[in-house]
Design an enzyme around this catalytic site. Structure first.
Site, PDB file in Angstrom:
ATOM      1  N   GLY A  46       0.815  -1.221   0.000  1.00 31.97           N
ATOM      2  CA  GLY A  46       0.000   0.000   0.000  1.00 31.97           C
ATOM      3  C   GLY A  46       0.843   1.263   0.000  1.00 31.97           C
ATOM      4  CB  CYS A  47       3.790   2.241   2.006  1.00 31.93           C
ATOM      5  SG  CYS A  47       2.933   2.057   3.592  1.00 31.93           S
ATOM      6  CB  THR A  48       5.102   0.289  -2.897  1.00 34.55           C
ATOM      7  OG1 THR A  48       6.035  -0.182  -1.915  1.00 34.55           O
ATOM      8  CG2 THR A  48       5.782   0.364  -4.248  1.00 34.55           C
ATOM      9  N   GLY A  51       3.024   6.049  -2.587  1.00 33.45           N
ATOM     10  CA  GLY A  51       4.199   6.829  -2.973  1.00 33.45           C
ATOM     11  C   GLY A  51       4.311   6.954  -4.482  1.00 33.45           C
TER      12      GLY A  51
END
Length: 156
Positions: A46-48, A51
């Site tokens: 999710g963070c990838t 970002g």
């Protein structure tokens, strides 16, 4: 320290950042709008994705006179690897002491696989050129989020 409130000035803070530098909110006062997005952990799915969405819209944010910073509790070495691997054109800030996470009230009790732990709740904040918090998104769902933040930044 109290927490941030909408339509109020955000207290200044300084955090270590990628690129072997420290970033202070006051560096941008009078010059740029600031997007600060808090995310749980470097190099997770999710963070990838989140970002990457900010990366893909970076030019549009620049045209809206807005700088982007990603913040998590990961260290600088982890941030440098994540930033390089994903080609992020913005800096990642390390908040190991959770000072800024607490200022923005993003440390929440999370449940995963039946276990409870304190973690960063995915959240984004838009601060105008005068240092005033203009918009906040909490409990962010990644899909479509960056477009919504961009639209708000373009409206400042």
């Amino acid at each position: 320290m109290s927490t941030v409130e909408l339509n109020q000035p955000v207290p200044d803070f300084t955090l270590p950042a990628t690129g072997d530098q420290d970033v202070s909110l006051s560096d941008y006062r009078g010059r740029k709008n600031v997007v600060i997005y808090f995310y749980p952990k470097d190099s997770t799915p999710g963070c990838t994705t989140e970002g990457g969405d900010f990366r893909d819209h970076h030019d549009a944010f620049e045209k809206a006179d807005t700088v982007i910073f990603g913040v998590s509790r990961d260290g600088i070495k982890s941030h440098e690897n994540f930033k390089a691997k994903q080609s992020f054109p913005f800096e990642l800030l390390s908040d190991k002491e959770e000072t800024v996470c607490k200022l923005f009230d993003v440390i929440k009790l999370k449940k995963m696989y039946g276990k409870e732990s304190l973690g960063v709740e995915r959240s984004t904040f838009l601060i105008d050129k005068e240092g005033v918090l203009r918009q906040e998104w909490r409990k962010v769902k990644v899909a479509g989020h960056v477009e919504e933040v961009l639209e708000a930044a373009q409206g400042l």
